[in-house]
Design a protein around this motif. Structure first.
Motif, PDB file in Angstrom:
ATOM      1  N   LEU A  14       0.950  -1.189   0.013  1.00 19.46           N
ATOM      2  CA  LEU A  14      -0.060  -0.034   0.225  1.00 19.46           C
ATOM      3  C   LEU A  14       0.842   1.292   0.034  1.00 19.46           C
ATOM      4  O   LEU A  14       0.762   2.300  -0.838  1.00 19.46           O
ATOM      5  CB  LEU A  14      -0.879  -0.044   1.182  1.00 19.46           C
ATOM      6  CG  LEU A  14      -1.993  -1.140   1.280  1.00 19.46           C
ATOM      7  CD1 LEU A  14      -2.794  -0.971   2.590  1.00 19.46           C
ATOM      8  CD2 LEU A  14      -2.984  -1.099   0.024  1.00 19.46           C
ATOM      9  N   LEU A  49      -5.861  -7.425  -0.611  1.00 19.92           N
ATOM     10  CA  LEU A  49      -6.115  -6.159  -0.867  1.00 19.92           C
ATOM     11  C   LEU A  49      -7.187  -5.732  -1.807  1.00 19.92           C
ATOM     12  O   LEU A  49      -7.905  -4.829  -1.763  1.00 19.92           O
ATOM     13  CB  LEU A  49      -4.718  -5.457  -0.782  1.00 19.92           C
ATOM     14  CG  LEU A  49      -3.812  -5.408   0.124  1.00 19.92           C
ATOM     15  CD1 LEU A  49      -2.362  -4.769   0.058  1.00 19.92           C
ATOM     16  CD2 LEU A  49      -4.213  -4.802   1.533  1.00 19.92           C
ATOM     17  N   LEU A  54      -9.138  -2.121  -1.714  1.00 19.04           N
ATOM     18  CA  LEU A  54      -7.863  -1.118  -1.564  1.00 19.04           C
ATOM     19  C   LEU A  54      -7.092  -1.099  -2.654  1.00 19.04           C
ATOM     20  O   LEU A  54      -6.621  -0.164  -3.046  1.00 19.04           O
ATOM     21  CB  LEU A  54      -7.222  -1.566  -0.621  1.00 19.04           C
ATOM     22  CG  LEU A  54      -7.893  -1.790   0.881  1.00 19.04           C
ATOM     23  CD1 LEU A  54      -6.797  -2.020   1.837  1.00 19.04           C
ATOM     24  CD2 LEU A  54      -8.529  -0.458   1.181  1.00 19.04           C
ATOM     25  N   LEU A  67      -3.694   1.269  -6.982  1.00 19.47           N
ATOM     26  CA  LEU A  67      -4.273   1.864  -5.765  1.00 19.47           C
ATOM     27  C   LEU A  67      -5.760   2.399  -6.153  1.00 19.47           C
ATOM     28  O   LEU A  67      -5.695   3.359  -6.734  1.00 19.47           O
ATOM     29  CB  LEU A  67      -3.401   2.816  -4.966  1.00 19.47           C
ATOM     30  CG  LEU A  67      -3.780   3.095  -3.448  1.00 19.47           C
ATOM     31  CD1 LEU A  67      -3.785   1.876  -2.805  1.00 19.47           C
ATOM     32  CD2 LEU A  67      -2.900   3.968  -3.078  1.00 19.47           C
ATOM     33  N   GLU A  70     -10.163   4.582  -2.202  1.00 15.94           N
ATOM     34  CA  GLU A  70     -10.399   3.955  -0.966  1.00 15.94           C
ATOM     35  C   GLU A  70      -8.991   3.407  -0.027  1.00 15.94           C
ATOM     36  O   GLU A  70      -8.806   3.661   0.762  1.00 15.94           O
ATOM     37  CB  GLU A  70     -11.293   2.797  -1.004  1.00 15.94           C
ATOM     38  CG  GLU A  70     -12.616   2.976  -1.440  1.00 15.94           C
ATOM     39  CD  GLU A  70     -12.875   3.225  -2.861  1.00 15.94           C
ATOM     40  OE1 GLU A  70     -12.126   2.664  -3.729  1.00 15.94           O
ATOM     41  OE2 GLU A  70     -14.089   3.468  -3.228  1.00 15.94           O
ATOM     42  N   GLY A  71      -8.136   2.694  -1.056  1.00 14.80           N
ATOM     43  CA  GLY A  71      -6.815   2.469  -0.555  1.00 14.80           C
ATOM     44  C   GLY A  71      -5.741   3.664  -0.093  1.00 14.80           C
ATOM     45  O   GLY A  71      -5.320   3.433   0.879  1.00 14.80           O
ATOM     46  N   ALA A  74      -7.475   4.899   3.212  1.00 17.40           N
ATOM     47  CA  ALA A  74      -7.733   3.753   4.291  1.00 17.40           C
ATOM     48  C   ALA A  74      -6.939   4.230   5.513  1.00 17.40           C
ATOM     49  O   ALA A  74      -5.705   4.577   5.274  1.00 17.40           O
ATOM     50  CB  ALA A  74      -7.620   2.388   3.733  1.00 17.40           C
ATOM     51  N   VAL A  79      -7.093  -1.103   8.090  1.00 17.50           N
ATOM     52  CA  VAL A  79      -6.366  -2.448   7.346  1.00 17.50           C
ATOM     53  C   VAL A  79      -5.803  -3.396   8.406  1.00 17.50           C
ATOM     54  O   VAL A  79      -6.270  -4.520   8.111  1.00 17.50           O
ATOM     55  CB  VAL A  79      -5.397  -1.504   6.413  1.00 17.50           C
ATOM     56  CG1 VAL A  79      -4.373  -2.746   5.804  1.00 17.50           C
ATOM     57  CG2 VAL A  79      -5.762  -0.865   5.583  1.00 17.50           C
TER      58      VAL A  79
END
Length: 163
Positions: A14, A49, A54, A67, A70-71, A74, A79
């Protein structure tokens, strides 16, 4: 609290993706290279993920992993709550027969409270908040991408001469 290797890789994925320009698509192999983890572990992590919304992926020549909004938005706490949901802090959490002192045990609830406090502290931290261009930039260059914060145009490396 110690995180599982799965959560560690997930956070690295991420952070890498959040540090790249919006819409950048990477193959799972390139993500694995970027986060320094085995391909198969990263592939499982990317799938999880993606299931959480995400990441988004597309197959094919113009495909890759990207990505989602929302990712980027987050929280780390959110997470980790999902990824660590099945992880016991102490053995008796997973197997009540593991400890003869389990009847009326207060330790489990104290540890559960501590875990929730840990997550609550991380609820205020968004994935996007953790991005450091100086951290992601060299990895982006290594992957053949434009470093974050650099506008379109030729990429100049130290020691190179432009005409």
């Amino acid at each position: 609290m110690r995180l599982t290797a799965f959560s560690d890789i997930a956070l690295r994925v991420l952070l890498l993706m959040a540090g790249l320009p919006d819409g950048t698509r990477l193959s799972t192999q390139r993500i694995a290279e970027g986060v320094g983890a085995p391909y198969h572990h990263v592939a499982k992590t990317v799938a999880r993920l993606r299931g959480m919304g995400l990441l988004r992926s597309q197959r094919g020549r113009a495909g890759g992993v990207v990505l989602t909004d929302e990712g980027r938005a987050a929280s780390v706490g959110q997470v980790l709550r999902v990824l660590e949901a099945d992880t016991a802090i102490v053995e008796c959490e997973a197997d009540e027969t593991a400890c003869p002192l389990n009847h009326g045990c207060r330790l489990r609830s104290a540890l559960a409270g501590a875990r929730e406090a840990f997550y609550r502290e991380l609820d205020a931290v968004r994935i996007a908040d953790l991005v450091n261009p100086r951290q992601v930039g060299p990895i982006a260059v290594e992957l053949g991408l434009r470093p974050p914060g650099i506008r379109e145009g030729p990429v100049h490396h130290e020691g190179s001469v432009s005409s």
